[in-house]
Motif scaffolding. Sequence first.
Motif, PDB file in Angstrom:
ATOM      1  N   VAL A   1       4.552 -36.395 -28.849  1.00  0.00           N
ATOM      2  CA  VAL A   1       5.808 -35.628 -28.841  1.00  0.00           C
ATOM      3  C   VAL A   1       5.833 -34.659 -30.020  1.00  0.00           C
ATOM      4  O   VAL A   1       6.329 -33.536 -29.913  1.00  0.00           O
ATOM      5  CB  VAL A   1       7.021 -36.598 -28.870  1.00  0.00           C
ATOM      6  CG1 VAL A   1       8.323 -35.837 -29.101  1.00  0.00           C
ATOM      7  CG2 VAL A   1       7.108 -37.369 -27.556  1.00  0.00           C
TER       8      VAL A   1
ATOM      9  N   GLU B   1       3.388 -33.143 -31.030  1.00  0.00           N
ATOM     10  CA  GLU B   1       2.468 -32.053 -30.675  1.00  0.00           C
ATOM     11  C   GLU B   1       2.942 -31.301 -29.432  1.00  0.00           C
ATOM     12  O   GLU B   1       2.146 -30.749 -28.681  1.00  0.00           O
ATOM     13  CB  GLU B   1       1.069 -32.623 -30.449  1.00  0.00           C
ATOM     14  CG  GLU B   1       0.473 -33.246 -31.699  1.00  0.00           C
ATOM     15  CD  GLU B   1      -0.792 -34.034 -31.390  1.00  0.00           C
ATOM     16  OE1 GLU B   1      -1.265 -33.989 -30.244  1.00  0.00           O
ATOM     17  OE2 GLU B   1      -1.289 -34.713 -32.305  1.00  0.00           O
ATOM     18  N   GLU B   2       4.226 -31.346 -29.206  1.00  0.00           N
ATOM     19  CA  GLU B   2       4.876 -30.578 -28.141  1.00  0.00           C
ATOM     20  C   GLU B   2       4.650 -31.110 -26.736  1.00  0.00           C
ATOM     21  O   GLU B   2       4.845 -30.391 -25.761  1.00  0.00           O
ATOM     22  CB  GLU B   2       4.496 -29.096 -28.228  1.00  0.00           C
ATOM     23  CG  GLU B   2       4.926 -28.483 -29.550  1.00  0.00           C
ATOM     24  CD  GLU B   2       4.729 -26.981 -29.580  1.00  0.00           C
ATOM     25  OE1 GLU B   2       4.066 -26.458 -28.678  1.00  0.00           O
ATOM     26  OE2 GLU B   2       5.254 -26.355 -30.497  1.00  0.00           O
ATOM     27  N   TRP B   3       4.228 -32.367 -26.635  1.00  0.00           N
ATOM     28  CA  TRP B   3       4.267 -32.994 -25.327  1.00  0.00           C
ATOM     29  C   TRP B   3       5.700 -33.447 -25.101  1.00  0.00           C
ATOM     30  O   TRP B   3       6.387 -33.849 -26.037  1.00  0.00           O
ATOM     31  CB  TRP B   3       3.326 -34.199 -25.270  1.00  0.00           C
ATOM     32  CG  TRP B   3       1.882 -33.827 -25.223  1.00  0.00           C
ATOM     33  CD1 TRP B   3       1.153 -33.301 -26.241  1.00  0.00           C
ATOM     34  CD2 TRP B   3       1.002 -33.935 -24.113  1.00  0.00           C
ATOM     35  NE1 TRP B   3      -0.131 -33.077 -25.838  1.00  0.00           N
ATOM     36  CE2 TRP B   3      -0.264 -33.462 -24.533  1.00  0.00           C
ATOM     37  CE3 TRP B   3       1.140 -34.393 -22.814  1.00  0.00           C
ATOM     38  CZ2 TRP B   3      -1.361 -33.432 -23.678  1.00  0.00           C
ATOM     39  CZ3 TRP B   3       0.048 -34.373 -21.965  1.00  0.00           C
ATOM     40  CH2 TRP B   3      -1.199 -33.886 -22.404  1.00  0.00           C
TER      41      TRP B   3
END
Lengths: 151, 36
Positions: B23, B25-27
Amino acid sequence: MVLLEAGKLQHKKFVSIWGLPELKGIEVTPEAITLGALTTYTDVARHPLLREEFRYWRRRQARPAESPRKNRGTLGGNIVNASPAADSPPALLVYDAELEAGFRDGARAGFHIGHSIPGYKQMILRPDELVARIRLPRDASGVAILPRSDA
Amino acid sequence: MRGYVPDYELIAARSLEHALSLVGEEWRPFAGRERT
């Protein structure tokens, strides 16, 4: 989930958290009931203490919905979606629910749900935060359910 | 049979730490089952 299946979400990278036990379960203490973010509508509807002590929420939950949504829809998802049509957030607001969020290096606890949704489909969360738990104080003595007037 | 398969990357977190790392890392978190 519907938008995902329809290919209408702009974001392309998703991580499934469904299998994480840390985000599941309902913990009861004398002071509060704490629910994991992956608690489903069915879990809520079947829990005897939630049914008994949070009657307004029970009434919200009793609104018609199909079984797959009740079985797979989660409390955390219902909150962070920040939809004004959501079932749970109005009740959680009435009961002064507090949220706990996790992030890579820690956690942020005790922020009121009423301070977390500033507008339509808006949720105040850091980009790296994940709602982990919802804490409901067990003192609902100030909550009254009044009959609705259609006049 | 479906005529359209969404073009997404979808993986299952191995642990909460793994999920929080992704999350960060932009997931985007998603309470769905990973595809098999």
